[in-house]
Design a protein around this motif. Structure first.
Motif, PDB file in Angstrom:
ATOM      1  N   GLY A  90       0.827  -1.209   0.000  1.00  0.00           N
ATOM      2  CA  GLY A  90       0.000   0.000   0.000  1.00  0.00           C
ATOM      3  C   GLY A  90       0.852   1.247   0.000  1.00  0.00           C
ATOM      4  N   SER A  91       0.654   2.118   0.983  1.00  0.00           N
ATOM      5  CA  SER A  91       1.407   3.373   1.076  1.00  0.00           C
ATOM      6  C   SER A  91       2.838   3.164   1.560  1.00  0.00           C
ATOM      7  CB  SER A  91       0.714   4.299   2.076  1.00  0.00           C
ATOM      8  OG  SER A  91       0.827   3.754   3.379  1.00  0.00           O
ATOM      9  N   GLY A  92       3.118   1.995   2.141  1.00  0.00           N
ATOM     10  CA  GLY A  92       4.443   1.744   2.707  1.00  0.00           C
ATOM     11  C   GLY A  92       4.530   2.099   4.193  1.00  0.00           C
ATOM     12  N   ILE A 108       5.346  -6.916  -0.387  1.00  0.00           N
ATOM     13  CA  ILE A 108       4.856  -7.190  -1.748  1.00  0.00           C
ATOM     14  C   ILE A 108       3.567  -6.422  -2.012  1.00  0.00           C
ATOM     15  CG2 ILE A 108       4.233  -9.006  -3.398  1.00  0.00           C
ATOM     16  CD1 ILE A 108       5.427 -11.069  -1.570  1.00  0.00           C
ATOM     17  N   GLU A 109       3.476  -5.835  -3.221  1.00  0.00           N
ATOM     18  CA  GLU A 109       2.259  -5.120  -3.619  1.00  0.00           C
ATOM     19  C   GLU A 109       1.849  -5.577  -5.021  1.00  0.00           C
ATOM     20  OE1 GLU A 109       0.002  -2.904  -2.205  1.00  0.00           O
ATOM     21  OE2 GLU A 109      -0.913  -3.210  -4.168  1.00  0.00           O
ATOM     22  N   ARG A 110       0.549  -5.799  -5.227  1.00  0.00           N
ATOM     23  CA  ARG A 110       0.072  -6.297  -6.528  1.00  0.00           C
ATOM     24  C   ARG A 110      -0.351  -5.184  -7.479  1.00  0.00           C
ATOM     25  NH1 ARG A 110      -5.368  -5.772  -6.961  1.00  0.00           N
ATOM     26  NH2 ARG A 110      -5.718  -7.133  -8.730  1.00  0.00           N
ATOM     27  N   ASP A 135       2.470 -11.132  -6.599  1.00  0.00           N
ATOM     28  CA  ASP A 135       1.288 -11.695  -5.951  1.00  0.00           C
ATOM     29  C   ASP A 135       1.659 -12.212  -4.572  1.00  0.00           C
ATOM     30  OD1 ASP A 135      -0.917 -13.009  -5.102  1.00  0.00           O
ATOM     31  OD2 ASP A 135      -0.963 -14.471  -6.733  1.00  0.00           O
ATOM     32  N   GLY A 136       1.150 -11.516  -3.568  1.00  0.00           N
ATOM     33  CA  GLY A 136       1.465 -11.858  -2.187  1.00  0.00           C
ATOM     34  C   GLY A 136       1.083 -13.271  -1.786  1.00  0.00           C
ATOM     35  N   TYR A 137       0.094 -13.870  -2.462  1.00  0.00           N
ATOM     36  CA  TYR A 137      -0.291 -15.244  -2.126  1.00  0.00           C
ATOM     37  C   TYR A 137       0.911 -16.191  -2.274  1.00  0.00           C
ATOM     38  CZ  TYR A 137      -5.380 -14.700  -1.793  1.00  0.00           C
ATOM     39  OH  TYR A 137      -6.647 -14.373  -1.386  1.00  0.00           O
ATOM     40  N   LEU A 208      -7.630  -9.236  -0.066  1.00  0.00           N
ATOM     41  CA  LEU A 208      -6.423  -9.765  -0.688  1.00  0.00           C
ATOM     42  C   LEU A 208      -6.872 -10.390  -2.010  1.00  0.00           C
ATOM     43  CD1 LEU A 208      -3.368 -10.282  -0.015  1.00  0.00           C
ATOM     44  CD2 LEU A 208      -4.058 -12.558   0.720  1.00  0.00           C
ATOM     45  N   LEU A 209      -6.353  -9.859  -3.138  1.00  0.00           N
ATOM     46  CA  LEU A 209      -6.843 -10.273  -4.453  1.00  0.00           C
ATOM     47  C   LEU A 209      -5.820 -11.147  -5.157  1.00  0.00           C
ATOM     48  CD1 LEU A 209      -8.317  -6.810  -5.474  1.00  0.00           C
ATOM     49  CD2 LEU A 209      -9.577  -8.829  -4.709  1.00  0.00           C
ATOM     50  N   LYS A 210      -6.323 -11.926  -6.135  1.00  0.00           N
ATOM     51  CA  LYS A 210      -5.430 -12.934  -6.732  1.00  0.00           C
ATOM     52  C   LYS A 210      -4.632 -12.451  -7.935  1.00  0.00           C
ATOM     53  CE  LYS A 210      -6.295 -16.965  -4.445  1.00  0.00           C
ATOM     54  NZ  LYS A 210      -6.218 -18.337  -4.243  1.00  0.00           N
TER      55      LYS A 210
HETATM   56  N1  SAH Z   1      -0.091  -1.933   4.536  1.00  0.00           N
HETATM   57  C1  SAH Z   1      -0.648  -0.828   3.786  1.00  0.00           C
HETATM   58  C2  SAH Z   1      -2.157  -0.858   3.664  1.00  0.00           C
HETATM   59  C3  SAH Z   1      -2.607  -2.029   2.965  1.00  0.00           C
HETATM   60  S1  SAH Z   1      -4.130  -1.962   2.088  1.00  0.00           S
HETATM   61  C4  SAH Z   1      -0.214   0.513   4.318  1.00  0.00           C
HETATM   62  O1  SAH Z   1       0.493   0.558   5.334  1.00  0.00           O
HETATM   63  O2  SAH Z   1      -0.550   1.519   3.698  1.00  0.00           O
HETATM   64  C5  SAH Z   1      -3.947  -3.556   1.314  1.00  0.00           C
HETATM   65  C6  SAH Z   1      -2.977  -3.600   0.170  1.00  0.00           C
HETATM   66  O3  SAH Z   1      -2.868  -4.952  -0.241  1.00  0.00           O
HETATM   67  C7  SAH Z   1      -3.429  -2.804  -1.049  1.00  0.00           C
HETATM   68  O4  SAH Z   1      -2.431  -1.908  -1.443  1.00  0.00           O
HETATM   69  C8  SAH Z   1      -3.658  -3.897  -2.109  1.00  0.00           C
HETATM   70  O5  SAH Z   1      -3.366  -3.470  -3.433  1.00  0.00           O
HETATM   71  C9  SAH Z   1      -2.698  -4.985  -1.650  1.00  0.00           C
HETATM   72  N2  SAH Z   1      -2.986  -6.333  -2.114  1.00  0.00           N
HETATM   73  C10 SAH Z   1      -4.199  -6.936  -2.291  1.00  0.00           C
HETATM   74  N3  SAH Z   1      -4.032  -8.198  -2.729  1.00  0.00           N
HETATM   75  C11 SAH Z   1      -2.684  -8.421  -2.824  1.00  0.00           C
HETATM   76  C12 SAH Z   1      -1.880  -9.538  -3.219  1.00  0.00           C
HETATM   77  N4  SAH Z   1      -2.405 -10.691  -3.612  1.00  0.00           N
HETATM   78  N5  SAH Z   1      -0.533  -9.397  -3.179  1.00  0.00           N
HETATM   79  C13 SAH Z   1       0.047  -8.236  -2.784  1.00  0.00           C
HETATM   80  N6  SAH Z   1      -0.678  -7.140  -2.405  1.00  0.00           N
HETATM   81  C14 SAH Z   1      -2.022  -7.234  -2.420  1.00  0.00           C
END
Ligand code: SAH
Length: 215
Positions: A90-92, A108-110, A135-137, A208-210
């Protein structure tokens, strides 16, 4: 990038608020007190940066509520030097909280746009977290095993690949559940490779998306 006395004062109030809500880990509270959250948000939201609320960060995603960040981080019991994998950069902001606790952070960010934005921004703030587009999965097999894994999006179940990338005695904190509401779960990996599960109350996360998103 300005971090004024006003910002610092508001941040102190935010720390008091989340302390009152039940966060007791002083290291976690220190990290929240130190990190300039307003810089992680779109400028139009600056004045809201130190309210205890989630906010949009673009690409349909949100920066988590500070209390939620603190709660997940406290559950993870991070010790200096530990290797921590975060799913959902997300924002980091959360990655920086983990780094302030002395963790070696992999995240990891998708969403490609968010990945690019956060990678650049964290480097500007001098944080060393390693950020990956993917993909975080699937986790990061090349860097496994991890001491701790933190999932910051709502998952339908514990992703099996992540469980296999955790050290014995390690922990995974993950909001579990489909739809709008999740139960915060903490899994602890036992000697025989199985997981002990604890439940820690209800929260709301984006899913959490695929599939990867490359826009
Ligand atoms: N930790 C972040 C907030 C997370 S919001 C912060 O501190 O700002 C959730 C995040 O998960 C989103 O950015 C979304 O794009 C990401 N996400 C969703 N599914 C994901 C996946 N399969 N792998 C990696 N990132 C994923």
């Amino acid at each position: 990038m300005i971090d004024s006395y006003k910002h610092k004062g508001l941040r102190k109030q935010l720390v008091d608020t989340i302390r009152e809500k039940g966060i007791v880990d002083e290291e976690v509270l220190n990290a929240i007190g130190k990190i300039p959250r307003h810089l992680f948000m779109d400028s139009s939201f600056l004045e809201f940066a130190y309210q205890d609320k989630p906010f949009p960060i673009g690409s349909g995603q949100t920066i988590s509520q500070p209390y939620t960040v603190a709660f997940q981080t406290e559950l993870l019991e991070v010790k200096p030097g530990e290797k921590v994998l975060e799913i959902g950069t997300g924002s980091g902001y959360q990655a920086c909280v983990l780094e302030e606790l002395g963790a070696k952070v992999f995240t990891i960010e998708r969403q490609k746009k968010l990945y690019l934005k956060s990678k650049k921004f964290l480097a500007e703030l001098n944080y060393k977290a390693k950020i990956f587009y993917g993909d975080g999965y699937k986790g990061l097999p090349a860097f496994a095993p991890f001491d701790k894994i933190l999932i910051t999006a709502g998952a339908p179940e514990l992703p099996a690949d992540l469980a296999s990338q955790l050290k014995t005695g390690g922990m995974i904190v993950v909001p579990l559940g489909r739809g709008g509401i999740q139960i915060m779960a903490r899994f602890i990996k036992k000697e025989d490779g199985s997981m002990r599960k604890e439940d820690h109350g209800t929260f709301r996360f984006v899913p959490l998306l695929k599939k990867l998103a490359d826009d």
